[in-house]
Design a protein around this motif. Structure first.
Motif, mmCIF file in Angstrom:
data_model
loop_
_atom_site.group_PDB
_atom_site.id
_atom_site.type_symbol
_atom_site.label_atom_id
_atom_site.label_comp_id
_atom_site.label_asym_id
_atom_site.label_seq_id
_atom_site.Cartn_x
_atom_site.Cartn_y
_atom_site.Cartn_z
ATOM 1 N N GLY A 307 0.814 -1.212 0.000
ATOM 2 C CA GLY A 307 0.000 0.000 0.000
ATOM 3 C C GLY A 307 0.845 1.258 0.000
ATOM 4 O O GLY A 307 1.903 1.321 0.625
ATOM 5 N N SER A 308 0.366 2.278 -0.692
ATOM 6 C CA SER A 308 1.067 3.551 -0.730
ATOM 7 C C SER A 308 0.812 4.325 0.555
ATOM 8 O O SER A 308 -0.279 4.288 1.117
ATOM 9 N N GLY A 309 1.828 5.025 1.031
ATOM 10 C CA GLY A 309 1.690 5.842 2.221
ATOM 11 C C GLY A 309 2.632 5.417 3.330
ATOM 12 O O GLY A 309 3.228 4.343 3.291
ATOM 13 N N MET A 310 2.763 6.270 4.324
ATOM 14 C CA MET A 310 3.610 5.980 5.484
ATOM 15 C C MET A 310 2.821 5.134 6.487
ATOM 16 O O MET A 310 1.691 5.494 6.845
ATOM 17 N N PRO A 311 3.351 3.990 6.939
ATOM 18 C CA PRO A 311 2.637 3.200 7.938
ATOM 19 C C PRO A 311 2.273 4.045 9.154
ATOM 20 O O PRO A 311 3.134 4.701 9.746
ATOM 21 N N ALA A 312 0.989 4.059 9.490
ATOM 22 C CA ALA A 312 0.512 4.940 10.561
ATOM 23 C C ALA A 312 -0.062 4.189 11.745
ATOM 24 O O ALA A 312 -0.526 4.796 12.703
ATOM 25 N N GLY A 313 -0.052 2.849 11.686
ATOM 26 C CA GLY A 313 -0.574 2.070 12.800
ATOM 27 C C GLY A 313 -1.506 0.981 12.327
ATOM 28 O O GLY A 313 -1.620 0.712 11.123
ATOM 29 N N LYS A 314 -2.202 0.326 13.285
ATOM 30 C CA LYS A 314 -3.141 -0.738 12.966
ATOM 31 C C LYS A 314 -4.446 -0.528 13.714
ATOM 32 O O LYS A 314 -4.479 0.095 14.779
ATOM 33 N N LEU A 315 -5.530 -1.063 13.121
ATOM 34 C CA LEU A 315 -6.846 -0.935 13.724
ATOM 35 C C LEU A 315 -7.114 -2.068 14.717
ATOM 36 O O LEU A 315 -6.725 -3.215 14.489
ATOM 37 N N THR A 316 -7.767 -1.715 15.794
ATOM 38 C CA THR A 316 -8.292 -2.714 16.734
ATOM 39 C C THR A 316 -9.748 -2.373 17.015
ATOM 40 O O THR A 316 -10.175 -1.216 16.868
ATOM 41 N N ARG A 317 -10.533 -3.356 17.411
ATOM 42 C CA ARG A 317 -11.955 -3.126 17.676
ATOM 43 C C ARG A 317 -12.132 -2.220 18.887
ATOM 44 O O ARG A 317 -11.418 -2.338 19.880
ATOM 45 N N GLY A 318 -13.105 -1.316 18.794
ATOM 46 C CA GLY A 318 -13.397 -0.414 19.900
ATOM 47 C C GLY A 318 -14.394 -1.018 20.870
ATOM 48 O O GLY A 318 -14.855 -2.153 20.716
ATOM 49 N N ALA A 319 -14.780 -0.241 21.847
ATOM 50 C CA ALA A 319 -15.675 -0.727 22.894
ATOM 51 C C ALA A 319 -17.111 -0.851 22.408
ATOM 52 O O ALA A 319 -17.889 -1.657 22.921
ATOM 53 N N LYS A 320 -17.498 -0.062 21.393
ATOM 54 C CA LYS A 320 -18.883 -0.064 20.911
ATOM 55 C C LYS A 320 -18.957 -0.671 19.513
ATOM 56 O O LYS A 320 -17.984 -0.651 18.766
ATOM 57 N N PRO A 321 -20.123 -1.187 19.128
ATOM 58 C CA PRO A 321 -20.302 -1.721 17.780
ATOM 59 C C PRO A 321 -20.015 -0.640 16.725
ATOM 60 O O PRO A 321 -20.451 0.505 16.863
ATOM 61 N N GLY A 322 -19.291 -1.003 15.665
ATOM 62 C CA GLY A 322 -18.954 -0.056 14.603
ATOM 63 C C GLY A 322 -17.832 0.889 14.963
ATOM 64 O O GLY A 322 -17.500 1.784 14.184
#
Length: 659
Positions: A307-322
């Motif tokens: 993927g193009s761009g500077m690595p900015a982190g990773k997603l994790t699930r939050g406390a609420k749905p969505g």
């Protein structure tokens, strides 16, 4: 002794802010496209009035503006393209037009354009002998293929005739296939790279021998400190930065970096600063590709992010749905654009950062609609509008606002089309084009691909009746071999040659005197003006690109000054490349998530990529004959034993059209 003139730093611009960023960084020239006839149609691009003001601002600062009118021109587009060029002449006054279609070059001359014409890398002048004919076609500069090494660039420079300069890419995205020799996106449904509509199937996930990977997704090119070697080649007068779809942050930092590397190539502190700028340019992982002949690098590395761009982190699930959390590995600023995942992954999207997030901080995102991302999905910073950059752009924006908008005046243009040939009765000829013809079965005329690696298998005893097909690409390191082999074929009576590019006439003894040249289908000929230029160069005929719609294919013979042929059946390549991932084995299936199969095979020094289904316009042959085509080519490609041919066939863009 006078000091050699420094090469210009040529910056990309896909929108006004990127154009201003190029000026702020000190670019010598900016290249951009309009909303029509640009090979980057997915960039925002410019209106004529918008570009007129920007070009005036640039000119006042000694910066040149180049406009890319570098798409394939369809049969009925000459008038529209001519009006656009006349508007450019009247309102913008660009110092150069970048073109790949000979028809556009002819239109530019007819429309009164007096600036320079630059031949795009899409035209694929890939070997030294091809450069000689360009000044005769009014070209002042040729853009070199990205696949060349510095030694090959030096060979090209030594062969460049007086009055022709060269341009080399130094930074930006790499295509897997050779520019102008990629039909992948178009073959899958009308969105052609030669029309600026590529959907980048090479970036997708494929399966090979049971393992999934991005086997055709290239890293970005970055020559960085290696550009010092280019300073020893005076014919290379421009260092080109790719990126018309990128934002102002990328443009500013890439231009600033290469300006430092050009102006202070031996200054350690300047090189360190340039490296810092390039780290911030928000591209993919980088490679210097083939630039160093002794240490070439494969640009496909499936272990690196694609993927193009500077690595900015990773997603994790939050406390609420969505709800999702992004743990930021870099600081994020309000207005930053962050891309989640890559385009063929569920949940892929681009989000705008609304508040400052420190490195190590957390950004909470809520997605109410669309596919949800997966936990662990990577995020990439793809553009930012930091205050320091906007402060540099601000004064330029204010100066731009003071330039009065030019009133759009209607212009008229009637193209002077070449006189069509008289359509006498000619018995149509069907030829099969082979890699290895079976001489016991071939009684009438047939075609053979010329190959230096298989020269011993060529039917030289029947040289006078064979249609000799040259490959779409000839590299500098194989040019002398092709010159020798062609001379041998001609000495045996070889008469008719189908060229992979118009510039391949230079491979022939005495320029091909006494030989009939046909432009092959990989010359991407699609309009009467281009055919007129070929006629002026002495070509005997041309195979039209099969990318065109059925309507356009049927219309072209009545407008053509030359006899025409068409590929109506057989194995049409998705593209040609100089590299293959080390994880991919030739002649073995590679499968997309949609069960589209393909394979790679190497001929001479080029890899050919084929789909496991053929194109077939056989049911339209009667209509094509009535329209005026006189030669019908069937491209026969040996099917590897591990490849299963699918029952489906392709009509290419006959029904769907070419956008």
């Amino acid at each position: 002794m006078t000091e050699a003139k420094k090469p210009e730093i040529l910056a990309p611009a896909g929108d006004p802010y990127s154009f201003l960023a190029a000026l702020a960084a000190g670019a010598d020239a900016v290249y951009c496209g309009l909303k029509h006839f640009s090979a980057r149609m997915l960039a925002r691009n410019f209106s004529i009035s918008e570009l007129a003001a920007l070009a005036e601002l640039a000119r006042g600062r000694g910066v040149r503006t180049y406009v890319a009118v570098n798409t394939l021109l369809k049969p009925d587009e000459a008038e529209k393209a001519g009006r656009l060029v006349k508007r450019l002449v009247a309102d913008v006054g660009p110092e150069a037009l970048i073109v790949q279609d000979l028809g556009v070059a002819a239109i530019a001359r007819q429309a009164g354009y007096k600036g320079e014409l630059h031949l795009s890398t899409l035209a694929n002048v890939s070997s030294p002998t091809g450069l000689a004919m360009l000044p005769g076609l009014s070209f002042a500069r040729a853009v070199l293929p990205r696949e060349l090494s510095v030694d090959e660039m030096r060979e090209m420079a030594e062969a460049a005739p007086e009055g022709l300069s060269l341009e080399a890419f130094v930074h930006g995205a790499l295509c897997y296939n050779v520019s102008g020799r990629c039909y992948w996106s178009s073959f899958l449904g009308g969105k052609s790279g030669l029309r600026g509509r590529c959907v980048q199937p090479c970036r997708r996930l494929y399966e090979h021998r049971g393992v999934k990977g991005r086997y055709f997704s290239c890293q970005d090119l970055s020559l960085d400190v290696l550009t010092k070697a280019l300073l020893t080649i005076p014919q290379i007068t421009a260092w080109k930065i790719e990126g018309r779809k990128k934002g102002p942050h990328y443009v500013y930092h890439a231009v600033a970096a290469y300006k430092l590397l050009r102006d202070a190539p031996d200054d350690a502190s300047a090189k360190k600063m340039a490296a810092s700028f390039l780290e911030q340019s928000l591209g993919r992982a980088t490679t210097n590709y083939n630039f160093l002949s002794q240490r070439p690098k494969n640009p496909v590395d499936t272990k690196e992010r694609t993927g193009s761009g500077m690595p900015a982190g990773k997603l994790t699930r939050g406390a609420k749905p969505g709800q999702w959390n992004l743990s930021a590995r870099v600081s994020l600023l309000p207005g930053d654009l962050v891309r989640l995942g890559v385009e063929d992954e569920p949940g892929h999207r681009v989000v705008k950062v609304t508040r400052a997030v420190p490195k190590g901080g957390r950004l909470t995102l809520t997605f109410a609609d669309g596919p949800r991302p997966e936990s662990g999905m990577p995020a990439f910073l793809i553009d930012r509008r930091e205050r320091g950059l906007m402060d540099k752009i601000g004064p330029l924006e204010s100066a731009l606002a003071k330039i009065p908008e030019r009133e759009a005046k209607p212009v008229e243009f009637s193209p002077a089309l070449p006189k069509p040939r008289k359509a006498g009765r000619v018995e149509p000829l069907a030829i099969s084009v082979w890699r290895h013809p079976d001489m016991r079965k071939e009684k009438g005329p047939f075609g053979v691909w010329v190959s230096t690696k298989r020269a011993h298998n060529l039917p030289l005893q029947r040289a006078a009746t064979v249609w000799w097909w040259l490959p779409p690409v000839v590299w500098p390191d194989e040019e002398s071999e092709f010159v020798s082999l062609i001379a041998a074929i001609v000495s045996r009576g070889g008469k008719r040659f189908v060229l992979g590019a118009p510039w391949q006439t230079g491979l022939f003894p005495k320029g091909g005197k006494g030989v009939d040249f046909w432009a092959g289908p990989f010359c991407n000929i699609a309009n009467p003006l281009a055919l007129g230029e070929l006629a002026r160069l002495g070509f005997a005929g041309a195979f039209v690109t099969p990318e065109l719609s059925g309507e356009d294919l049927l219309a072209l013979p009545a407008l053509s000054p030359l006899p025409l042929g068409v590929v109506y059946k057989g194995a049409w390549p998705l593209g040609l490349s100089r590299v293959l991932s080390g994880e991919v084995k030739t002649c073995m299936p590679v499968i997309s998530p949609k069960e589209e199969g393909l394979w790679a095979v190497k001929y001479d020094r080029t890899y050919w990529l084929y789909a496991n289904w053929e194109m077939d316009l056989y049911k339209h042959r009667d209509a094509l004959e009535k329209a005026g085509y006189i030669v019908f080519a069937d491209l026969r490609e040996p099917l590897p034993k591990d490849i299963t041919r699918r029952e489906r066939t392709s009509h290419f863009n006959w029904e769907v059209g070419l956008l």
